[in-house]
Enzyme design. Sequence first.
Site, mmCIF file in Angstrom:
data_model
loop_
_atom_site.group_PDB
_atom_site.id
_atom_site.type_symbol
_atom_site.label_atom_id
_atom_site.label_comp_id
_atom_site.label_asym_id
_atom_site.label_seq_id
_atom_site.Cartn_x
_atom_site.Cartn_y
_atom_site.Cartn_z
ATOM 1 N N LYS A 202 0.842 -1.195 0.000
ATOM 2 C CA LYS A 202 0.000 0.000 0.000
ATOM 3 C C LYS A 202 0.877 1.244 0.000
ATOM 4 O O LYS A 202 1.752 1.405 0.853
ATOM 5 C CB LYS A 202 -0.917 0.050 1.219
ATOM 6 C CG LYS A 202 -1.852 1.267 1.217
ATOM 7 C CD LYS A 202 -2.685 1.352 2.478
ATOM 8 C CE LYS A 202 -2.022 2.129 3.572
ATOM 9 N NZ LYS A 202 -2.052 3.605 3.360
ATOM 10 N N ASP B 90 -3.692 4.169 -2.042
ATOM 11 C CA ASP B 90 -4.611 4.693 -1.033
ATOM 12 C C ASP B 90 -4.580 6.218 -1.049
ATOM 13 O O ASP B 90 -3.941 6.854 -0.208
ATOM 14 C CB ASP B 90 -4.212 4.148 0.339
ATOM 15 C CG ASP B 90 -5.201 4.522 1.426
ATOM 16 O OD1 ASP B 90 -6.358 4.835 1.098
ATOM 17 O OD2 ASP B 90 -4.813 4.493 2.615
ATOM 18 N N LYS C 217 -7.576 8.128 -1.308
ATOM 19 C CA LYS C 217 -8.815 8.640 -0.698
ATOM 20 C C LYS C 217 -9.347 9.852 -1.480
ATOM 21 O O LYS C 217 -9.596 10.920 -0.930
ATOM 22 C CB LYS C 217 -8.591 8.991 0.768
ATOM 23 C CG LYS C 217 -8.188 7.800 1.630
ATOM 24 C CD LYS C 217 -8.030 8.212 3.084
ATOM 25 C CE LYS C 217 -7.696 7.040 3.980
ATOM 26 N NZ LYS C 217 -6.336 6.496 3.747
ATOM 27 N N ASP D 278 -13.804 14.629 -4.401
ATOM 28 C CA ASP D 278 -14.005 15.896 -5.103
ATOM 29 C C ASP D 278 -15.293 15.754 -5.907
ATOM 30 O O ASP D 278 -16.031 14.777 -5.752
ATOM 31 C CB ASP D 278 -12.799 16.202 -5.999
ATOM 32 C CG ASP D 278 -12.536 17.700 -6.153
ATOM 33 O OD1 ASP D 278 -13.507 18.422 -6.481
ATOM 34 O OD2 ASP D 278 -11.396 18.131 -5.954
ATOM 35 N N THR E 294 -10.294 5.107 10.897
ATOM 36 C CA THR E 294 -10.085 4.408 12.169
ATOM 37 C C THR E 294 -9.472 5.301 13.242
ATOM 38 O O THR E 294 -9.326 4.878 14.388
ATOM 39 C CB THR E 294 -9.194 3.166 11.967
ATOM 40 O OG1 THR E 294 -8.025 3.535 11.227
ATOM 41 C CG2 THR E 294 -9.951 2.091 11.208
ATOM 42 N N ARG F 274 2.838 0.604 10.630
ATOM 43 C CA ARG F 274 3.903 0.805 11.608
ATOM 44 C C ARG F 274 4.332 -0.443 12.377
ATOM 45 O O ARG F 274 5.534 -0.581 12.657
ATOM 46 C CB ARG F 274 3.489 1.929 12.575
ATOM 47 C CG ARG F 274 3.600 3.313 11.935
ATOM 48 C CD ARG F 274 2.855 4.375 12.709
ATOM 49 N NE ARG F 274 1.406 4.251 12.524
ATOM 50 C CZ ARG F 274 0.525 5.118 13.029
ATOM 51 N NH1 ARG F 274 0.942 6.147 13.754
ATOM 52 N NH2 ARG F 274 -0.759 4.962 12.806
#
Length: 226
Positions: free
Chosen positions: A32, A60, A62, A65, A116, A206
Amino acid sequence: MRGPVFVAIDVADVAAARALVASVAPHVGGIKLGLQFFCAHGAAGVAAVMAGCDLPLFLDLKLHDIPNTVAGAVASLAPLAPSILTVHAAGGAEMLAAARAAALPATRVVAVTVLTSLDDADLLAAGVSDGTAAQAARLARLAQGAGLDGIVCSPHEVAAVKSVWPAGLFVVPGVRPAGSAVGDQKRVMTPPQAVAAGASVLVIGRPITSASDPAVAAAAIAASLA
């Protein structure tokens, strides 16, 4: 896919990203790349990181618009051939449908429902009074009706949405191995819990990329799902 874990390469340096990909590739199902990297290096940087890598790309970004702008952005990303691409469900049904129409047939377009990093109190402050679960379900229905391939939601919402959208692709961030720092995530589960709840793709960053040995961390997560 070789497995449900897509590792989030949240760095801004091309060489560092390539090194991480090479390290974890034997143990994960996909890569990703998100806003931090894309804003630093654009499509050329994505292509450089994925060169020689046979794993699927989750882009990713997102997107959010007006429909015409999002459709144009999705079409511009076609040379990268992403396996998964994110747009924001809050952009509305017309925007979602335009994104799906502009994407390559092989690209699965999924709609982000509730981040999240947000909880019920955060949504209430933004004017959504019935909580994260209700909002995620509402936006999932919107995405399904617009013809998208699935949604992004926390592991806490995935089971309820999957029960009414069994064919959907459920991309689930907020996944932390037992004992890992939660960080800025507020609605989390362990990888086995998220898969048991119905997740199709686990987005993990992470806990892998910040580990002293990312390959060992990725292998441990894969083993926990075996």
